[in-house]
Design a protein around this motif. Structure first.
Motif, PDB file in Angstrom:
ATOM      1  N   TYR A 123     -45.143   6.926 -60.874  1.00  0.00           N
ATOM      2  CA  TYR A 123     -45.681   5.671 -61.413  1.00  0.00           C
ATOM      3  C   TYR A 123     -45.412   5.603 -62.921  1.00  0.00           C
ATOM      4  N   TYR A 124     -45.652   6.701 -63.615  1.00  0.00           N
ATOM      5  CA  TYR A 124     -45.429   6.731 -65.068  1.00  0.00           C
ATOM      6  C   TYR A 124     -43.959   6.474 -65.394  1.00  0.00           C
ATOM      7  N   ASN A 125     -43.072   7.072 -64.625  1.00  0.00           N
ATOM      8  CA  ASN A 125     -41.635   6.869 -64.858  1.00  0.00           C
ATOM      9  C   ASN A 125     -41.239   5.407 -64.688  1.00  0.00           C
ATOM     10  N   ASP A 126     -41.871   4.734 -63.733  1.00  0.00           N
ATOM     11  CA  ASP A 126     -41.545   3.326 -63.486  1.00  0.00           C
ATOM     12  C   ASP A 126     -42.162   2.378 -64.508  1.00  0.00           C
ATOM     13  N   TRP A 127     -43.395   2.655 -64.945  1.00  0.00           N
ATOM     14  CA  TRP A 127     -44.142   1.685 -65.749  1.00  0.00           C
ATOM     15  C   TRP A 127     -44.494   2.175 -67.153  1.00  0.00           C
ATOM     16  N   GLN A 128     -44.034   3.358 -67.541  1.00  0.00           N
ATOM     17  CA  GLN A 128     -44.257   3.928 -68.879  1.00  0.00           C
ATOM     18  C   GLN A 128     -45.744   4.028 -69.236  1.00  0.00           C
ATOM     19  N   GLY A 129     -46.551   4.272 -68.253  1.00  0.00           N
ATOM     20  CA  GLY A 129     -47.991   4.475 -68.438  1.00  0.00           C
ATOM     21  C   GLY A 129     -48.622   4.783 -67.097  1.00  0.00           C
ATOM     22  N   PHE A 130     -49.787   5.376 -67.141  1.00  0.00           N
ATOM     23  CA  PHE A 130     -50.494   5.680 -65.898  1.00  0.00           C
ATOM     24  C   PHE A 130     -51.366   4.498 -65.505  1.00  0.00           C
ATOM     25  N   PRO A 131     -51.674   4.372 -64.226  1.00  0.00           N
ATOM     26  CA  PRO A 131     -52.496   3.235 -63.791  1.00  0.00           C
ATOM     27  C   PRO A 131     -53.919   3.313 -64.345  1.00  0.00           C
ATOM     28  N   ASN A 132     -54.552   2.158 -64.453  1.00  0.00           N
ATOM     29  CA  ASN A 132     -55.938   2.102 -64.875  1.00  0.00           C
ATOM     30  C   ASN A 132     -56.823   2.690 -63.784  1.00  0.00           C
ATOM     31  N   SER A 133     -58.083   2.887 -64.118  1.00  0.00           N
ATOM     32  CA  SER A 133     -59.046   3.377 -63.138  1.00  0.00           C
ATOM     33  C   SER A 133     -60.260   2.461 -63.104  1.00  0.00           C
ATOM     34  N   SER A 134     -60.887   2.416 -61.949  1.00  0.00           N
ATOM     35  CA  SER A 134     -62.097   1.620 -61.782  1.00  0.00           C
ATOM     36  C   SER A 134     -62.992   2.309 -60.766  1.00  0.00           C
ATOM     37  N   SER A 135     -64.123   2.781 -61.209  1.00  0.00           N
ATOM     38  CA  SER A 135     -65.096   3.447 -60.330  1.00  0.00           C
ATOM     39  C   SER A 135     -64.461   4.570 -59.520  1.00  0.00           C
ATOM     40  N   GLY A 136     -63.578   5.332 -60.124  1.00  0.00           N
ATOM     41  CA  GLY A 136     -62.938   6.455 -59.448  1.00  0.00           C
ATOM     42  C   GLY A 136     -61.706   6.092 -58.644  1.00  0.00           C
ATOM     43  N   ASP A 137     -61.345   4.808 -58.608  1.00  0.00           N
ATOM     44  CA  ASP A 137     -60.170   4.364 -57.855  1.00  0.00           C
ATOM     45  C   ASP A 137     -58.978   4.166 -58.792  1.00  0.00           C
ATOM     46  N   ILE A 138     -57.796   4.232 -58.216  1.00  0.00           N
ATOM     47  CA  ILE A 138     -56.557   3.955 -58.940  1.00  0.00           C
ATOM     48  C   ILE A 138     -56.308   2.454 -58.887  1.00  0.00           C
ATOM     49  N   VAL A 139     -56.174   1.827 -60.053  1.00  0.00           N
ATOM     50  CA  VAL A 139     -55.871   0.391 -60.107  1.00  0.00           C
ATOM     51  C   VAL A 139     -54.365   0.283 -60.330  1.00  0.00           C
TER      52      VAL A 139
END
Length: 160
Positions: free
Chosen positions: A54-70
């Motif tokens: 994901y980081y390689n594709d979007w140059q950042g890690f996904p956000n988080s919300s209540s323990g979930d991957i956004v």
């Protein structure tokens, strides 16, 4: 002369069998706990690889919300929370076919994702059943994590 066992001999044999059985049951339960912990660690290795992709594709890690991957959905500019146990897919890219869930599926043992440092880092946490596992303390030290009171068995994986 009568042949057979006395009552005392039978009771001794039953006591020995009962003791051996109880030892085997305890060892079996411990082996199952260690196996579930191994699965949790393996799940985190898979998630770690997916997060790198994901980081390689979007140059950042996904956000988080209540323990979930956004980081799910059809629009990268408006991602939604990914459900544990479902596919992690953003636009046309599948990062993991099925986000893992804890082998026990209880409220005590859950996987939790937290994005840290404005998208430059992340942390995955879960509880392990084998409280004496040395990897628990090592993972907490490596990631600079202090577990909440009562959750000292928290296993942590963070971005490299």
């Amino acid at each position: 002369m009568k042949r057979g066992f006395t009552l005392i001999e039978l009771l001794v044999v039953i006591a020995i069998i009962g003791t051996l059985t109880s030892l085997l049951v305890v060892n079996y339960q411990n082996a199952r706990e260690r196996a579930r912990d191994a699965q949790r660690k393996g799940d985190f290795r898979s998630l770690q690889q997916a997060l790198r992709l994901y980081y390689n594709d979007w140059q950042g890690f996904p956000n988080s919300s209540s323990g979930d991957i956004v980081g799910c959905g059809a629009d990268k500019d408006n991602p939604v929370a990914c459900s544990w146990g479902s596919e992690w897919k953003l636009e046309e890219t599948v990062y993991i076919n099925r986000l893992p869930t804890d082998p026990l599926n209880t409220d005590d043992y859950v996987y939790s994702y937290t994005q840290t440092q404005s998208g430059e880092s992340w942390r995955l946490t879960t509880l392990l059943e084998n409280l004496s596992d040395p990897v628990i303390a090592a993972s907490q030290t490596r990631c600079g994590y202090t577990p909440p009171v009562g959750q000292e068995a928290t296993y942590v994986v963070c971005a490299d």
